[in-house]
Design a protein around this motif. Sequence first.
Motif, PDB file in Angstrom:
ATOM      1  N   TYR A 233       0.287  -8.837  -8.196  1.00  0.00           N
ATOM      2  CA  TYR A 233      -0.443  -9.271  -6.676  1.00  0.00           C
ATOM      3  C   TYR A 233      -1.974  -9.469  -6.767  1.00  0.00           C
ATOM      4  O   TYR A 233      -2.586  -9.599  -5.868  1.00  0.00           O
ATOM      5  CB  TYR A 233      -0.022  -7.835  -5.639  1.00  0.00           C
ATOM      6  CG  TYR A 233       1.414  -8.022  -5.342  1.00  0.00           C
ATOM      7  CD1 TYR A 233       1.522  -8.351  -3.879  1.00  0.00           C
ATOM      8  CD2 TYR A 233       2.512  -7.629  -6.110  1.00  0.00           C
ATOM      9  CE1 TYR A 233       2.980  -8.126  -3.387  1.00  0.00           C
ATOM     10  CE2 TYR A 233       3.798  -7.531  -5.449  1.00  0.00           C
ATOM     11  CZ  TYR A 233       3.936  -7.745  -4.225  1.00  0.00           C
ATOM     12  OH  TYR A 233       5.102  -7.674  -3.763  1.00  0.00           O
ATOM     13  N   ASP A 236      -5.952  -4.804  -5.375  1.00  0.00           N
ATOM     14  CA  ASP A 236      -5.745  -3.455  -5.098  1.00  0.00           C
ATOM     15  C   ASP A 236      -6.910  -2.724  -4.027  1.00  0.00           C
ATOM     16  O   ASP A 236      -8.100  -2.913  -4.227  1.00  0.00           O
ATOM     17  CB  ASP A 236      -5.898  -2.707  -6.466  1.00  0.00           C
ATOM     18  CG  ASP A 236      -5.674  -1.093  -6.273  1.00  0.00           C
ATOM     19  OD1 ASP A 236      -5.106  -0.845  -5.034  1.00  0.00           O
ATOM     20  OD2 ASP A 236      -5.915  -0.353  -7.055  1.00  0.00           O
ATOM     21  N   PRO A 237      -6.442  -2.596  -2.731  1.00  0.00           N
ATOM     22  CA  PRO A 237      -5.085  -2.350  -2.259  1.00  0.00           C
ATOM     23  C   PRO A 237      -4.435  -3.604  -2.237  1.00  0.00           C
ATOM     24  O   PRO A 237      -5.089  -4.608  -1.723  1.00  0.00           O
ATOM     25  CB  PRO A 237      -5.414  -1.567  -1.080  1.00  0.00           C
ATOM     26  CG  PRO A 237      -6.664  -1.731  -0.620  1.00  0.00           C
ATOM     27  CD  PRO A 237      -7.329  -2.008  -1.797  1.00  0.00           C
ATOM     28  N   ILE A 238      -3.091  -3.787  -1.905  1.00  0.00           N
ATOM     29  CA  ILE A 238      -2.388  -4.912  -1.534  1.00  0.00           C
ATOM     30  C   ILE A 238      -2.368  -5.079   0.281  1.00  0.00           C
ATOM     31  O   ILE A 238      -1.577  -4.027   0.786  1.00  0.00           O
ATOM     32  CB  ILE A 238      -1.106  -4.927  -2.168  1.00  0.00           C
ATOM     33  CG1 ILE A 238      -1.306  -4.979  -3.948  1.00  0.00           C
ATOM     34  CG2 ILE A 238      -0.076  -6.059  -1.706  1.00  0.00           C
ATOM     35  CD1 ILE A 238       0.187  -4.669  -4.562  1.00  0.00           C
ATOM     36  N   LEU A 239      -2.963  -5.943   0.725  1.00  0.00           N
ATOM     37  CA  LEU A 239      -2.916  -5.789   2.203  1.00  0.00           C
ATOM     38  C   LEU A 239      -2.259  -7.261   2.613  1.00  0.00           C
ATOM     39  O   LEU A 239      -2.206  -8.162   2.081  1.00  0.00           O
ATOM     40  CB  LEU A 239      -4.371  -5.901   2.767  1.00  0.00           C
ATOM     41  CG  LEU A 239      -5.131  -4.753   2.422  1.00  0.00           C
ATOM     42  CD1 LEU A 239      -6.503  -4.801   2.603  1.00  0.00           C
ATOM     43  CD2 LEU A 239      -4.395  -3.534   2.581  1.00  0.00           C
ATOM     44  N   GLY A 240      -1.645  -7.245   3.889  1.00  0.00           N
ATOM     45  CA  GLY A 240      -1.311  -8.367   4.535  1.00  0.00           C
ATOM     46  C   GLY A 240       0.131  -8.824   4.274  1.00  0.00           C
ATOM     47  O   GLY A 240       0.482  -9.724   4.822  1.00  0.00           O
ATOM     48  N   THR A 241       1.083  -8.095   3.485  1.00  0.00           N
ATOM     49  CA  THR A 241       2.273  -8.470   3.217  1.00  0.00           C
ATOM     50  C   THR A 241       3.096  -8.058   4.532  1.00  0.00           C
ATOM     51  O   THR A 241       2.857  -6.929   5.043  1.00  0.00           O
ATOM     52  CB  THR A 241       2.958  -7.896   1.849  1.00  0.00           C
ATOM     53  OG1 THR A 241       2.799  -6.409   1.968  1.00  0.00           O
ATOM     54  CG2 THR A 241       2.153  -8.481   0.904  1.00  0.00           C
TER      55      THR A 241
END
Length: 317
Positions: A233, A236-241
């Motif tokens: 991805y 970090d952090p993983i946003l928007g999914t």
Amino acid sequence: MNGSEDAPVAGRDVATSHQISPANRWRFWGPAARPLVLLVLLVSSFFGNGAAEALSLGTWSVEQFTLRGKDRYVSEDVAHIARVLLRSQAAVVALQDIEGAAPLRSLTLHHLPGWRYAGNDTRGHQDLFFLWDTRRVGLLWGPKPYLAAASFCWREKNLRLFDRPPLVAVFLDTESGCTMTLVNIHLKGCSPRDKDEGDRSLSYDSAKRGAQIQRLNDLVGTLRGLVFILGDYNADPILGTSFPVRTLAEGFSCDGAERNFDAVGYQGISPSPAWRVFDVEGAVPRRSSKRQEHPERDLVVLDLGTLPPVSADTSGR
């Protein structure tokens, strides 16, 4: 949704896949094929040890896994890659940063009997592939790259959106009879490539990544039943999914950066308390030093426990 018309690359003893859209894949695997699938499941259960085997899915950015040039992986490196994969106990692994099919051909031929691979060989050095243990899962459809022709607008220019298009495949877990769609991804990171053009670079990266996330959400939204979105991805952090994502609760998948870029998203299933995410050290000893590991990324695994018999939509869509 625009998919690539390039035929997927099939691994040893795996025929080149038919180009069937996800909407029609279950029509292809129609009533005539279902008795054969049931027979496989019955035979597997009969010769098994009677205990349900947990299903684990993995993702690993191997960082330019190649057999060519001065940075090539030699035989002992390839053997170590195999040991890491076996140690993970993953039935299917989504691989990123692979330079064509040759490294996986060597890996399966010499070190992983019973394993197969298939992916999108672009003749580049950052290809996406699936690698799986045929004694535990079977490939039903694909893999096929999607969104290869997608573009995004940046500073009044239409530019290519995915340098590494998402790779979609459908697998059958032979233990439970559950079907699942896997999406292998390698998204754009957001870090300046040039100090002198840091702001411009970050603006481009952010615009491209945002557009990638939106189109990935659109793609996943078209997939029914049990879906897992595995890969790099690059954030970090993983946003928007539009779907939940699981990463390591402790430690980092990229130790050098102290970040968790590698993760597994899911759709069409409620997480169980039995789920756990863990990593297996991916550094190859001969290629690593005290200062720098290579590959820098670890293999990240989602252990799902035992799946229910029906977790996916298998109707004729």
